[in-house]
Motif scaffolding. Structure first.
Motif, mmCIF file in Angstrom:
data_model
loop_
_atom_site.group_PDB
_atom_site.id
_atom_site.type_symbol
_atom_site.label_atom_id
_atom_site.label_comp_id
_atom_site.label_asym_id
_atom_site.label_seq_id
_atom_site.Cartn_x
_atom_site.Cartn_y
_atom_site.Cartn_z
ATOM 1 N N GLU A 105 0.870 -1.182 0.000
ATOM 2 C CA GLU A 105 0.000 0.000 0.000
ATOM 3 C C GLU A 105 0.901 1.224 0.000
ATOM 4 N N PHE A 106 0.692 2.125 -0.946
ATOM 5 C CA PHE A 106 1.577 3.287 -1.011
ATOM 6 C C PHE A 106 1.527 4.050 0.306
ATOM 7 N N CYS A 107 2.702 4.236 0.917
ATOM 8 C CA CYS A 107 2.721 4.811 2.262
ATOM 9 C C CYS A 107 3.713 5.953 2.388
ATOM 10 N N GLY A 108 4.286 6.396 1.271
ATOM 11 C CA GLY A 108 5.211 7.523 1.343
ATOM 12 C C GLY A 108 6.417 7.306 0.453
ATOM 13 N N LEU A 109 7.384 8.193 0.635
ATOM 14 C CA LEU A 109 8.542 8.273 -0.252
ATOM 15 C C LEU A 109 9.282 6.942 -0.421
ATOM 16 N N HIS B 211 8.095 3.867 0.159
ATOM 17 C CA HIS B 211 7.155 2.731 0.142
ATOM 18 C C HIS B 211 7.794 1.483 -0.497
ATOM 19 N N THR B 212 8.467 1.667 -1.636
ATOM 20 C CA THR B 212 9.069 0.497 -2.301
ATOM 21 C C THR B 212 10.277 -0.037 -1.537
ATOM 22 N N ASN B 213 10.809 0.756 -0.599
ATOM 23 C CA ASN B 213 11.937 0.275 0.206
ATOM 24 C C ASN B 213 11.468 -0.339 1.515
ATOM 25 N N MET B 214 10.172 -0.564 1.648
ATOM 26 C CA MET B 214 9.623 -1.138 2.877
ATOM 27 C C MET B 214 9.380 -2.622 2.649
ATOM 28 N N ARG B 215 10.447 -3.378 2.830
ATOM 29 C CA ARG B 215 10.349 -4.818 2.567
ATOM 30 C C ARG B 215 10.699 -5.589 3.833
ATOM 31 N N PHE B 216 10.525 -6.878 3.797
ATOM 32 C CA PHE B 216 10.926 -7.723 4.927
ATOM 33 C C PHE B 216 11.153 -9.141 4.431
ATOM 34 N N LEU B 217 11.675 -9.969 5.312
ATOM 35 C CA LEU B 217 11.880 -11.379 4.966
ATOM 36 C C LEU B 217 11.071 -12.250 5.909
ATOM 37 N N VAL B 218 10.530 -13.322 5.371
ATOM 38 C CA VAL B 218 9.923 -14.347 6.214
ATOM 39 C C VAL B 218 10.785 -15.602 6.078
ATOM 40 N N VAL B 219 11.307 -16.057 7.208
ATOM 41 C CA VAL B 219 12.151 -17.255 7.206
ATOM 42 C C VAL B 219 11.327 -18.392 7.805
ATOM 43 N N ALA B 220 10.971 -19.349 6.956
ATOM 44 C CA ALA B 220 10.191 -20.508 7.428
ATOM 45 C C ALA B 220 11.167 -21.635 7.705
ATOM 46 N N ALA C 87 25.992 6.281 7.818
ATOM 47 C CA ALA C 87 26.553 7.570 7.421
ATOM 48 C C ALA C 87 25.583 8.409 6.600
ATOM 49 N N ASP C 88 24.673 7.748 5.890
ATOM 50 C CA ASP C 88 23.777 8.510 5.008
ATOM 51 C C ASP C 88 22.409 7.830 4.885
ATOM 52 N N PRO C 89 21.649 7.807 5.981
ATOM 53 C CA PRO C 89 20.350 7.109 5.933
ATOM 54 C C PRO C 89 19.406 7.702 4.885
ATOM 55 N N GLU C 90 19.425 9.020 4.761
ATOM 56 C CA GLU C 90 18.503 9.683 3.825
ATOM 57 C C GLU C 90 18.854 9.344 2.378
ATOM 58 N N GLY C 91 20.140 9.257 2.090
ATOM 59 C CA GLY C 91 20.569 8.938 0.728
ATOM 60 C C GLY C 91 20.223 7.515 0.349
ATOM 61 N N VAL C 92 20.334 6.603 1.336
ATOM 62 C CA VAL C 92 20.065 5.196 1.061
ATOM 63 C C VAL C 92 18.557 4.938 1.002
ATOM 64 N N LYS C 93 17.823 5.575 1.908
ATOM 65 C CA LYS C 93 16.390 5.309 2.006
ATOM 66 C C LYS C 93 15.646 6.620 2.211
ATOM 67 N N PRO C 94 15.308 7.314 1.128
ATOM 68 C CA PRO C 94 14.708 8.652 1.220
ATOM 69 C C PRO C 94 13.445 8.673 2.083
ATOM 70 N N GLY C 95 13.341 9.693 2.924
ATOM 71 C CA GLY C 95 12.124 9.892 3.700
ATOM 72 C C GLY C 95 12.056 9.100 4.985
ATOM 73 N N ASN C 96 13.072 8.294 5.273
ATOM 74 C CA ASN C 96 12.991 7.505 6.512
ATOM 75 C C ASN C 96 13.325 8.401 7.714
#
Ligand code: CUA
Length: 339
Positions: free
Chosen positions: A210-214, A216-225, A307-316
């Motif tokens: 769900e689009f949630c901001g700048l 959004h596409t960098n909001m991922r996770f892993l499920v380890v079964a 060192a550069d959170p904004e550059g790596v993940k904008p808007g965080n």
């Protein structure tokens, strides 16, 4: 040529989509049901596509052959047109949509079921990461005693249902692991439940749908079964405090620069506040990725991120705390030791 392209487009779509792996190559009970529904809808939708394509082809060929423009509209064609409208606009949709509705309802009801002994996992969406809460070992439900937090990497036992309690801390997010099940929205002020069952051990990609901001596409996770025994070992480790023997100076720096937002359980017990604004980092070094599955867990990537959170993940929300040189290297070393 255009006609061929038109006819081939659904097949092409199927091909491209199957390349995504997820939905058409399921490893979870819910996703298997969804795949069945997907193919059912695909073949049924092909019926009108074929009919319309054939009709278009006939019209084009007829118009080309007809030299006299007046011949293009015949006077007795209106009754035929009406029949066509009723057939194409009423009968055909009913014939197609009723079977789709029946299969869709069956799919929605034929899902993994939870009971009071099902493992419960809390996941809270934040811009742009996932806060994950587990019951401490020995417990299956979140409300029955101790819990512990982790982030962005969700472990589950394989072959058994897991009930997710999905919430949001800010805007609407959506929890989706395509290979395991369908999407579920995470809505502020509300708890949604989704029971997922992974049927094969493995690591599955989860995303915010769900689009949630700048970022959004960098909001991922892993499920380890993983097999039950391995999962319980992991839970035991994650529930424990941070490893012993961490460098005191490094910890001091962590408390100053990171401790307002991040917690290291068992390390700063005497503090009057707990850093729970950001991800819990107690066992950060054991995770596979950084920044919600954005970068691999390597010293270089970790240094770049701090060192550069904004550059790596904008808007965080993570600020640049100004670490560089040896200070940055020390922080990376500390975080990597937090297995
Ligand atoms: Cu969270 Cu999109």
């Amino acid at each position: 040529m255009k006609r061929i392209a038109l006819m081939a487009s659904p097949l092409l779509a199927a091909f491209v989509l199957s390349g995504c792996g997820g939905v058409l190559d399921p490893s979870g009970s819910g996703a298997e049901e969804i795949r069945g529904l997907w193919w059912w809808m695909f073949w049924l939708s092909l019926i009108p596509v074929v009919i319309v394509t054939v009709m278009l082809a006939v019209i084009v060929v007829r118009r080309r052959r007809s030299a006299d423009p007046d011949e293009r509209v015949s006077t007795d064609s209106s009754r035929r047109d009406n029949r066509l409208i009723i057939l194409g606009g009423v009968v055909l949709p009913v014939v197609i949509l009723i079977p789709v509705a029946i299969v869709a309802i069956a799919t929605a009801t034929n899902r993994p079921q939870s009971d009071p002994d099902t493992l419960e996992v809390g996941v809270t969406g934040h811009q742009y990461w996932w806060d994950v809460t587990y019951p401490a070992p020995g417990n299956q439900r979140l409300t029955n005693g101790d819990t512990f937090r982790t982030a962005n990497e969700i472990h589950v036992p394989v072959g058994t249902p897991v009930e997710f309690r999905l919430r949001s801390e800010d805007v609407i997010h959506s929890f989706w692991v395509p290979e395991l099940d369908g999407k579920m929205d995470m809505i502020p002020g509300r708890t949604n439940r989704l029971t997922i069952q992974a049927n094969e051990p493995g690591t599955y990609q989860g995303i915010c749908a769900e689009f949630c901001g700048l970022s959004h596409t960098n909001m991922r996770f892993l499920v380890v079964a993983q097999p039950e025994e391995e999962f319980e070992e992991w839970r035991e480790e994650q529930n424990g405090p941070a490893v012993d023997g961490l460098d005191e100076d490094h910890l001091e720096a962590f408390a100053d620069d990171c401790g307002v937002c991040h917690d290291l359980r068992g390390v700063f017990e005497e503090r009057s506040f707990r850093g729970d604004f950001g991800p819990d980092l107690t066992h950060f070094g054991s995770r596979r990725t950084i920044g919600a599955d954005l970068l691999p867990m390597t010293p270089e990537a970790l240094g770049r991120w701090i060192a550069d959170p904004e550059g790596v993940k904008p808007g965080n929300r993570m600020p640049d705390v100004g670490l560089e040189g040896d200070e940055l290297a020390d922080m990376v070393e500390l975080l990597e030791e937090l297995e």
